[in-house]
Design a protein around this motif. Structure first.
Motif, PDB file in Angstrom:
ATOM      1  N   GLY A 124     -17.291  47.037  13.159  1.00 20.80           N
ATOM      2  CA  GLY A 124     -17.262  47.825  11.941  1.00 20.80           C
ATOM      3  C   GLY A 124     -18.081  47.118  10.876  1.00 20.80           C
ATOM      4  N   ASN A 159     -15.446  51.628   5.555  1.00 20.61           N
ATOM      5  CA  ASN A 159     -15.757  50.921   6.805  1.00 20.61           C
ATOM      6  C   ASN A 159     -15.303  51.806   7.952  1.00 20.61           C
ATOM      7  OD1 ASN A 159     -15.325  47.378   5.940  1.00 20.61           O
ATOM      8  ND2 ASN A 159     -16.414  48.996   4.888  1.00 20.61           N
ATOM      9  N   CYS A 162     -13.662  50.789  11.661  1.00 26.88           N
ATOM     10  CA  CYS A 162     -12.696  49.693  11.760  1.00 26.88           C
ATOM     11  C   CYS A 162     -11.368  50.069  12.402  1.00 26.88           C
ATOM     12  CB  CYS A 162     -12.455  49.084  10.386  1.00 26.88           C
ATOM     13  SG  CYS A 162     -13.775  47.941   9.894  1.00 26.88           S
ATOM     14  N   HIS A 168     -15.154  42.901  12.907  1.00 22.76           N
ATOM     15  CA  HIS A 168     -15.630  43.288  11.585  1.00 22.76           C
ATOM     16  C   HIS A 168     -16.848  42.440  11.258  1.00 22.76           C
ATOM     17  CE1 HIS A 168     -14.243  44.495   7.240  1.00 22.76           C
ATOM     18  NE2 HIS A 168     -15.074  45.367   7.767  1.00 22.76           N
ATOM     19  N   MET A 193     -10.704  41.925  14.402  1.00 25.01           N
ATOM     20  CA  MET A 193      -9.942  42.905  13.635  1.00 25.01           C
ATOM     21  C   MET A 193      -8.431  42.734  13.772  1.00 25.01           C
ATOM     22  SD  MET A 193     -11.690  44.834  11.660  1.00 25.01           S
ATOM     23  CE  MET A 193     -10.303  45.897  11.268  1.00 25.01           C
TER      24      MET A 193
END
Length: 391
Positions: A124, A159, A162, A168, A193
């Protein structure tokens, strides 16, 4: 300049087309960050692309690629675009992987690149904040550190990937000195994440797709997850933009929508004759087709520069600007051509084209904001392409 493909590249295209005709369904095509997000079907399709040799064609052999020309990547993206599809895990594949390859440590390359090429992992993008969009240097997410880890606090927004990405790709401030220029205080990180302290909250766009706001509360990130050098993250982001625009803004995506509209007006009658015989309809679609030819030539030129390892400055900006604004004009034209029924959402028994134009109309504005607003794009073209001074 020769924009044509070699016999070997056309052979790759033919093999790819056969594969897509067998394995790419409409459901899978819609599993991307712009639409439904990536689910189990999209992930399985991603693994199949890799297993059949369609991912990583231009990537170095030592990381799982085949070491060929970037032209193979553009063939893949074009053929998917003609069918309304993306590489399912395309943030990692079209954006993140290239920067890891250029700037990541050897350890990071060996950890992530083979899994990106295998179609296994997604990232993401963690750039935008509530008060930092087009001006990324204004971001406020902050990083401190101890002997073992970086410790990150703050918020990101919009984002989109995500809620299904494993990692990330995070930009944050690592130099908090007040006398340091903002763009020299930002670093890039790869963050798991599932790290303790990360909270993901959904934000629903008016087109129905999900994006997210992300909160970091004393999130600890190992030192080996720093991308490249500390405080060089802003430069890495800017460096990546040219290639990113070449790989994300694909004219065949627009061609897919235009072809659907053309087919619709050929098959739909109005006042006893095909809608496509109406002069106003013809003019709107002809204008879109001409604009698309311009975008295609601009895209081919930028690709040619990249394939020949030549410097790209304003060229990808021009492609992105033209395509993003064409997408908005095409959405507006589609709403006018389809009439009041164009406002119906997917699932209505009366909605034309399965709600494609309504979704496009609600989503198309994103293209003129993401990867640099149209205003920023015009500034770059003016300064780098025309040699004009800063305003």
């Amino acid at each position: 300049m020769d924009f044509s493909y070699t016999a070997e590249e056309e052979g790759f295209r033919a093999k790819l087309v056969t594969f897509l005709e067998e394995h790419l369904t409409e459901e899978i095509a819609r599993q991307n960050w712009e639409d439904l997000g990536v689910g189990p079907e999209g992930r399985e399709f991603s693994r199949k692309l890799s297993a059949n040799g369609f991912l990583g064609m231009s990537w170095p052999r030592e990381y799982g690629g085949q070491g060929l020309s970037p032209s193979y990547e553009f063939i893949l993206l074009d053929e998917l675009g003609k069918r309304g599809a993306h590489v399912p895990l395309d943030i990692g594949y079209t954006m993140i992987g290239h920067t890891i390859l250029r700037r990541g440590s050897e350890e990071m390359k060996r950890e992530f690149l083979p899994r990106i090429i295998a179609g296994e992992i997604e990232f993401g993008l963690g750039y935008t904040e509530p008060n930092a969009g087009s001006d990324l240097a204004a971001m406020e997410m902050r990083v401190t550190e101890d002997e073992n880890d970086f410790i990150i606090n703050g918020q990101k927004t919009f984002n989109t990937e995500c809620h299904y990405a494993g990692y990330h790709w995070l930009a944050a401030k690592t130099d908090l000195s007040s006398d340091i220029p903002a763009h020299r205080s930002i670093s890039l990180f790869v963050v798991d994440m599932d790290s303790p302290g990360i909270t993901v909250r959904p934000l629903w766009a008016m087109s129905g797709e999900r994006t997210n706001e992300i909160f970091y509360d004393d999130v600890r990130v190992p030192k080996n997850r720093l991308v490249g050098e500390k405080n060089k993250g802003f430069y890495y982001m800017m460096e990546a933009l040219g290639s990113e625009r070449n790989h994300v803004f694909i004219p065949s995506h627009v061609r897919y929508i235009l072809d659907k509209l053309i087919q619709y007006v050929k098959e739909t009658t109005f006042n006893g004759k095909p809608l496509g015989q109406e002069s106003l309809v013809q003019h709107k679609l002809a204008q879109a087709a001409m604009d698309l030819e311009v975008v295609t030539v601009l895209a081919e030129y930028s690709r040619w520069l990249e394939m020949n390892e030549m410097n790209m400055t304003w060229q990808p900006e021009a492609t992105k600007l033209m395509q993003a604004e064409l997408l908005q004009r095409l959405a507006n034209a589609g709403m006018e051509i389809l009439g009041p029924f164009s406002q119906l959402q997917e699932g209505s028994p009366w909605v034309p084209l399965k709600g494609m134009i309504e979704r496009l109309h609600c989503h198309a504005f994103v293209a003129t904001i993401g990867a640099g607003t149209s205003e920023i794009n015009r500034n770059v073209i003016a300064q780098r392409g025309l040699g004009l001074p800063r305003a």
